[in-house]
Design a protein around this motif. Structure first.
Motif, PDB file in Angstrom:
ATOM      1  N   ARG A 147     -54.487   0.936   1.363  1.00  0.00           N
ATOM      2  CA  ARG A 147     -54.358   0.352   0.023  1.00  0.00           C
ATOM      3  C   ARG A 147     -55.285   1.030  -0.988  1.00  0.00           C
ATOM      4  O   ARG A 147     -54.967   1.120  -2.178  1.00  0.00           O
ATOM      5  N   THR A 148     -56.433   1.534  -0.530  1.00  0.00           N
ATOM      6  CA  THR A 148     -57.360   2.198  -1.446  1.00  0.00           C
ATOM      7  C   THR A 148     -57.127   3.706  -1.486  1.00  0.00           C
ATOM      8  O   THR A 148     -57.759   4.410  -2.280  1.00  0.00           O
ATOM      9  N   SER A 192     -64.664  -8.303 -11.076  1.00  0.00           N
ATOM     10  CA  SER A 192     -63.217  -8.346 -11.311  1.00  0.00           C
ATOM     11  C   SER A 192     -62.519  -7.060 -10.845  1.00  0.00           C
ATOM     12  O   SER A 192     -61.387  -7.106 -10.386  1.00  0.00           O
ATOM     13  N   GLN A 193     -63.221  -5.935 -10.919  1.00  0.00           N
ATOM     14  CA  GLN A 193     -62.593  -4.678 -10.435  1.00  0.00           C
ATOM     15  C   GLN A 193     -62.408  -4.721  -8.919  1.00  0.00           C
ATOM     16  O   GLN A 193     -61.386  -4.321  -8.386  1.00  0.00           O
ATOM     17  N   ALA A 208     -59.630  -6.988  -7.920  1.00  0.00           N
ATOM     18  CA  ALA A 208     -58.316  -6.425  -8.267  1.00  0.00           C
ATOM     19  C   ALA A 208     -58.000  -5.194  -7.395  1.00  0.00           C
ATOM     20  O   ALA A 208     -57.070  -4.442  -7.694  1.00  0.00           O
ATOM     21  N   TRP A 209     -58.747  -4.986  -6.337  1.00  0.00           N
ATOM     22  CA  TRP A 209     -58.531  -3.853  -5.411  1.00  0.00           C
ATOM     23  C   TRP A 209     -58.725  -2.503  -6.107  1.00  0.00           C
ATOM     24  O   TRP A 209     -58.071  -1.528  -5.763  1.00  0.00           O
ATOM     25  N   GLU A 210     -59.649  -2.463  -7.107  1.00  0.00           N
ATOM     26  CA  GLU A 210     -59.807  -1.215  -7.850  1.00  0.00           C
ATOM     27  C   GLU A 210     -61.126  -0.500  -7.558  1.00  0.00           C
ATOM     28  O   GLU A 210     -61.492   0.437  -8.272  1.00  0.00           O
ATOM     29  N   GLN A 211     -61.864  -0.964  -6.544  1.00  0.00           N
ATOM     30  CA  GLN A 211     -63.117  -0.272  -6.212  1.00  0.00           C
ATOM     31  C   GLN A 211     -63.052   0.179  -4.756  1.00  0.00           C
ATOM     32  O   GLN A 211     -63.556  -0.509  -3.856  1.00  0.00           O
ATOM     33  N   PRO A 212     -62.400   1.315  -4.506  1.00  0.00           N
ATOM     34  CA  PRO A 212     -62.170   1.739  -3.122  1.00  0.00           C
ATOM     35  C   PRO A 212     -63.441   1.734  -2.262  1.00  0.00           C
ATOM     36  O   PRO A 212     -63.429   1.250  -1.131  1.00  0.00           O
TER      37      PRO A 212
END
Ligand code: ADP
Ligand code: XUL
Length: 521
Positions: free
Chosen positions: A344-345, A392-393, A396-400
């Motif tokens: 996913r990342t 929040s990042q 939201a799955w935005e910080q691998p």
């Protein structure tokens, strides 16, 4: 020459390892990956897809096909199998194979046909429930009730009635398909099934793997009449005998001798479960050395003299193949959960490692997650549950990088919590399994446990353990000298806790425990 072959039929692959006890070297280490080499079985991760995430079965013929395929590969690579003095093996635990005839009653395997076409017609159930199956909660309840409670199941078998264990799975088969159960003459574990193929007759179940069935009386090493009766009718007559792990169960069938060039009469030692086999391969059969294995499942295990049981009810006691007992705690969300995060990342394993070692810090700045991508047995979370907490990042799955650290920290904290009953926190932990190659993962384990993490110089501890067990039982080489040669630590891979890191986990551990308690897990 003292050459011994160990086989390991794990969730995702079949491996073969040959050791030479004269030179102390591994002379062969080969695998076939089920998903890649046998795509016709539709099992990219070693099991059949199913819409219900609790149901996890595999086609046992895939394991049979893998055996012919792997031995064929060894032969065509020029390996001289006639020098092998003895064979043993290991299988993923708990999974069961159902046959309409006793393997001792079928004719010798015919060299003119492959094994799949000979074994296929013998199956009374086309698929095998494997250790990842968690669909038997009602059967666990019924078995426990029939023997007056889980405490009784634990005192006889070393584990409470557990969804993936073979007894509850057999009961579910009997309830869901009584006719097919009635047509079943023999039920095997993956380990005893493969040993049976090799010797061409019914091979017994060893105490290491047998203890993962909720059917074996630990104290006597025999099937418990009480639990057999609580599980399914006339079960005793459908089970092979239970024997100590170091039993020679027969000679290699002429099929393998003629087809692959083994020596006639090659002795086969009882197969065991992949974890008991790893206990041997990690040189950990004496109490005092804890092991964390990160294959498809993550497991924590150690040898025990006396069968101590887990007060929370998640851990198990199995037979130690070298004698005595071992404890084990198993986590379903091991590599498959880490893979989900990596996918996913978009992180490769190299990037995943760097993310942990170079881009994030212990405690992950308060970002954490619940790691249950598939149903979990430790703690019991029967429906997938992934919850992200933090900025929040991150959520939201935005910080691998933070996500890579978060999954491993959650897994390590859960391992630590659920192994606290084994005894004193170990100062050194040995690690094995595919994911133990990742230094970032080893570093998180070191930081969370406050322990030195060591890998061994030989990988694939389960196949190695099988080869060592063959050498001990057939060649009478003591485990202590085998460990000196084959179970040496790889010093360069050793990882120690970073200064202050272990203290960073107090708050996170508390949050995880509170959330799990709120879920009733
Ligand atoms: P099993 O014996 O259960 O079939 P293995 O011990 O062979 O499993 O481990 C396979 C798993 O190891 C793969 O599913 C993969 O997720 C994981 N793996 C392999 N290499 C790495 C790595 N460098 N970092 C993290 N995980 C890895
Ligand atoms: C142990 C368990 C798994 C399987 C697959 O109880 O269920 O570790 O043995 O490796």
């Amino acid at each position: 020459m003292g050459l011994y072959l160990g086989l390991d039929s794990s969730t995702q692959s079949l491996s073969a390892m040959v050791i030479d006890t004269d030179t102390g070297r591994v002379v062969l280490d080969q695998s076939v990956n089920f998903g890649e080499a046998l795509p016709q079985y539709g099992s990219p991760s070693g099991f059949l897809p199913h819409e219900d995430p609790r149901i996890k079965h595999a086609n046992p013929l895939m394991w049979v096909a893998a055996l012919d395929l792997l031995l064929g590969k060894l032969k065509s690579a020029g390996t001289d199998l006639s020098q092998i003095q003895g064979i043993s093996g290991a299988g993923q635990q708990h999974g069961s194979v159902y046959l309409s005839q006793r393997l001792s009653d079928v004719p010798a395997w015919d060299i003119a046909q492959d094994l799949v076409s000979q074994v296929g017609p013998l199956l009374s159930r086309p698929t095998s429930p494997i250790w990842m199956d968690s669909s038997t909660t009602p059967q666990c309840g019924a078995i426990a009730e029939a023997v007056s409670g889980d405490a009784r199941v634990v005192s006889i078998t070393g584990s409470r009635a557990v969804e993936r264990f073979t007894g509850p799975q057999i009961r579910a088969f009997y309830e869901r398909d009584p006719e097919a159960y009635a047509a079943t003459r023999e039920i095997h574990l993956v380990s005893s099934f493969l040993a049976s193929l090799l010797v061409g007759k019914t091979a017994p179940i060893d105490h290491g793997d047998g203890a993962g069935m909720n059917l074996l009386e630990l104290a006597s090493g025999t099937w418990s009449a009480e639990l057999l009766a609580a599980t399914a009718p006339a079960l005793a007559e459908r089970l092979p005998e239970a024997v100590p792990s170091q039993t020679i169960v027969g000679e290699l069938s002429p099929y393998f001798v003629r087809k692959y060039g083994f020596r006639a009469g090659t002795p086969v030692v009882a197969f065991t479960g992949d974890n008991p086999s790893s206990l041997v391969g990690m040189g950990a059969t004496e109490p005092g050395t804890a092991v964390i294995s990160m294959g498809t499942s993550d497991t924590v295990f150690a040898a025990m003299r006396q069968p101590l049981t887990d007060p929370r009810g998640f851990g198990h006691v199995f037979g130690n193949p070298a004698g005595g007992f071992m404890c084990l705690i198993c986590f379903a969300n091991g590599s498959l959960a880490r893979e989900k995060v990596a996918e996913r990342t978009g992180l490769t394993w190299e990037a995943f490692e760097r993310a942990i070692l170079e881009e994030t810090l212990p405690g992950n700045q308060g970002n954490w997650l619940l790691p249950f991508f598939i149903p979990e047995m430790t703690p019991k979370v029967l429906s997938p549950k992934v919850e992200l907490y933090g900025n929040s990042q991150f959520t939201a799955w935005e910080q691998p990088a933070a996500l890579a650290r978060a999954i491993v920290e959650a897994q390590a904290l859960s391992m630590q919590r659920h192994s606290d009953w084994i005894g004193e926190q170990p100062k050194v932990i040995r690690v094995t399994g595919g994911a133990s190659r990742n230094r970032g993962i080893r570093q998180v384990l070191a930081d969370v446990f406050g322990a030195e993490i060591r890998s061994l110089s030989v990988g694939n501890s389960s196949a190695l353990g099988a080869a060592l067990r063959a050498a001990e039982a057939v060649g009478h080489v003591p485990f202590s000298s085998l460990y000196e040669a084959f179970a040496r630590a790889d010093e360069a891979s050793s990882v120690t806790p970073r200064a202050g890191a272990t203290d960073a986990y107090g708050g996170l551990r508390q949050k995880l425990v509170e959330r799990l308690a709120a879920l009733g897990a």
